[in-house]
Design an enzyme around this catalytic site. Sequence first.
Site, PDB file in Angstrom:
ATOM      1  N   LYS A 178       0.856  -1.191   0.000  1.00  0.00           N
ATOM      2  CA  LYS A 178       0.000   0.000   0.000  1.00  0.00           C
ATOM      3  C   LYS A 178       0.895   1.246   0.000  1.00  0.00           C
ATOM      4  O   LYS A 178       1.499   1.581   1.012  1.00  0.00           O
ATOM      5  CB  LYS A 178      -0.893   0.045   1.247  1.00  0.00           C
ATOM      6  CG  LYS A 178      -1.898   1.195   1.184  1.00  0.00           C
ATOM      7  CD  LYS A 178      -2.455   1.577   2.543  1.00  0.00           C
ATOM      8  CE  LYS A 178      -1.837   2.795   3.155  1.00  0.00           C
ATOM      9  NZ  LYS A 178      -1.793   4.014   2.358  1.00  0.00           N
ATOM     10  N   GLY A 236       2.530   4.586  13.409  1.00  0.00           N
ATOM     11  CA  GLY A 236       3.378   3.443  13.719  1.00  0.00           C
ATOM     12  C   GLY A 236       3.049   2.848  15.074  1.00  0.00           C
ATOM     13  O   GLY A 236       3.014   1.623  15.247  1.00  0.00           O
ATOM     14  N   GLU A 253       9.642   2.178  10.873  1.00  0.00           N
ATOM     15  CA  GLU A 253      10.582   3.299  10.743  1.00  0.00           C
ATOM     16  C   GLU A 253       9.766   4.565  10.841  1.00  0.00           C
ATOM     17  O   GLU A 253       8.885   4.793  10.013  1.00  0.00           O
ATOM     18  CB  GLU A 253      11.297   3.265   9.389  1.00  0.00           C
ATOM     19  CG  GLU A 253      12.372   2.227   9.251  1.00  0.00           C
ATOM     20  CD  GLU A 253      13.426   2.305  10.326  1.00  0.00           C
ATOM     21  OE1 GLU A 253      13.626   3.398  10.904  1.00  0.00           O
ATOM     22  OE2 GLU A 253      14.029   1.262  10.618  1.00  0.00           O
ATOM     23  N   CYS A 287      12.880  11.987   6.785  1.00  0.00           N
ATOM     24  CA  CYS A 287      12.969  11.505   8.176  1.00  0.00           C
ATOM     25  C   CYS A 287      14.335  11.863   8.724  1.00  0.00           C
ATOM     26  O   CYS A 287      14.512  12.015   9.927  1.00  0.00           O
ATOM     27  CB  CYS A 287      12.822   9.999   8.245  1.00  0.00           C
ATOM     28  SG  CYS A 287      11.346   9.444   7.475  1.00  0.00           S
ATOM     29  N   GLU A 388       8.793  16.937  15.704  1.00  0.00           N
ATOM     30  CA  GLU A 388       9.155  16.835  14.290  1.00  0.00           C
ATOM     31  C   GLU A 388       8.274  17.787  13.481  1.00  0.00           C
ATOM     32  O   GLU A 388       7.047  17.737  13.573  1.00  0.00           O
ATOM     33  CB  GLU A 388       8.961  15.399  13.793  1.00  0.00           C
ATOM     34  CG  GLU A 388       9.463  15.213  12.376  1.00  0.00           C
ATOM     35  CD  GLU A 388       9.357  13.770  11.878  1.00  0.00           C
ATOM     36  OE1 GLU A 388       8.333  13.125  12.152  1.00  0.00           O
ATOM     37  OE2 GLU A 388      10.293  13.307  11.201  1.00  0.00           O
TER      38      GLU A 388
HETATM   39  C1  UN1 Z   1      13.585   9.131   4.684  1.00  0.00           C
HETATM   40  O1  UN1 Z   1      13.452  10.339   4.714  1.00  0.00           O
HETATM   41  O2  UN1 Z   1      12.799   8.389   5.294  1.00  0.00           O
HETATM   42  O3  UN1 Z   1      19.444   9.326   4.087  1.00  0.00           O
HETATM   43  C2  UN1 Z   1      14.607   8.430   3.868  1.00  0.00           C
HETATM   44  C3  UN1 Z   1      18.633   9.940   3.383  1.00  0.00           C
HETATM   45  C4  UN1 Z   1      17.966   9.234   2.233  1.00  0.00           C
HETATM   46  C5  UN1 Z   1      16.772   8.482   2.688  1.00  0.00           C
HETATM   47  C6  UN1 Z   1      15.816   9.234   3.558  1.00  0.00           C
HETATM   48  N1  UN1 Z   1      18.918   8.341   1.618  1.00  0.00           N
HETATM   49  O4  UN1 Z   1      18.344  11.104   3.607  1.00  0.00           O
END
Ligand code: UN1
Length: 498
Positions: A178, A236, A253, A287, A388
């Site tokens: 999904k 999550g 994650e 992230c 965040e």
């Molecule tokens: C994300 O934002 O979940 O290290 C992944 C990084 C990228 C991946 C980010 N290669 O910023």
Amino acid sequence: MVTSTKTAYLNFIDGKWQPAKSGETVENVNPANGEVIGLVTVSSEKEIDDAVKAAKKAQKTWRLVPAPARGEYLFRIGDLLKQKKEMLARLLTQEMGKVIDEARGEVQEAIDMAYYMAGEGRRLFGQTVPSELPNKHAMSMRVPVGVAGLITPWNFPIAIASWKIFPALIGGNTVVWKPATDTPALAYEFAKIFEEADLPKGVVNLVYGSGSTVGQAMVEHPDIDIISFTGSTETGSKISGRASELLKRVSLEMGGKNAIIVMDDADLDLAVDGIVWSAFGTSGQRCTACSRLIVHEGIKEKLESLLVKRIGELKLGNGLNEDIDVGPVISKRALQQIDEYVQIGKQEGATLLCGGRIADKGELSKGHYYEPTLFTDVNRNMRIAKEEIFGPVLSLIPVSSLEEAIEINNETNYGLSSAIFTNDTNNTFTAMRDLDTGIVYINAGTTGAEIHLPFGGTKHTGNGHRDSGTAALDVFTEWRAVYVDYSGSLQRAQIDNN
Ligand code: UN1
């Protein structure tokens, strides 16, 4: 503006493209200019059930395909991704907003992951271990978990999907996927590639729909054996709760509140490069984005003025233009949330050094743009230092020592990525040892993780699992211990543990 060439994004279940029974669709909108790119079918529990049935059936034969042969499919998929790289990157910029060069980088991550996991098909190592008994062979081997339910986010629609789909497949699992509703086009093109690579039907199934309906149905479905999720901490945590009740394997994650520490011995020009890229690349919607800047007071003023100058030079706009540095954010709602945090920061007494506004002059008014924003004199207890934001907002927190910097870095609930700029060996090794995050950078920003290393974080960022790297195989395989007794007699352990 509604165009007449809208793509219909259909589900891909058991090797067939099909609309959901609901007959409903939602629009896929370009965040740079409001243009409607396509219409996404809206699924329900029924389509999940169909997809799970197909995946379960396909898994019976897929698990018996030798892993190196499964790898051959992945090599083919990697080749197709490579051939279509520019098309995919442009589409990615159009539906998600990141600037074209970053989009190319993201597609490259998917290509690299395909080839890397294809190679794992020839490894997938277990161990042979000496048995306690004579004429007995003891070994461990990896076996598939079963049907994998994958829920992926909009900010890296193809890279994060590839971090999960490829290890799942090489491990002998089949997939129900999904993708995020905001980025259906990349999912659609990815599924077309699986079809073109002749992946047996039912091995990867794509179902579009909302988290609350389709995502929930996946978590609840008795024939989905593992859920792998990347997204918000709030979602999550809900998934984790329900999956635990159902005794279902779950890999999560989630968020980050990543910091860069700049010490007074650092190369400041290099630090500025790393900070600007980590904080404002992808408009702060990674992230791994840096949203806290922990700065030694000895170089605070110098760094502030270098940053203000550099941030002022960043060009905002439609990321399809090669000279643009910062694209739009994903949606109007995201834009408003970012602005709310900026207002909170002001009320909390932080000093705004630059940015701090929705950018809506001229062409920009058609999309969702936020000015790259820098606050200084931020206090570690302020909300902008703890929560965040997922946008281009950076908070500078002054400190007087490395010890204080590490303490502040570690006091958040998240633990994904951290970085330090320093030219001192003792600082480097202390940071490596003490920064409590899954990823640590020395003299580089907080973004840019490579696909062959484990990706994930501590504390509320995850639940101990890792995406990408061989660590991902631990998510998508079970360990089986096998004992072969060729002594011809019933042997009991010699050592006192029978
Ligand atoms: C994300 O934002 O979940 O290290 C992944 C990084 C990228 C991946 C980010 N290669 O910023």
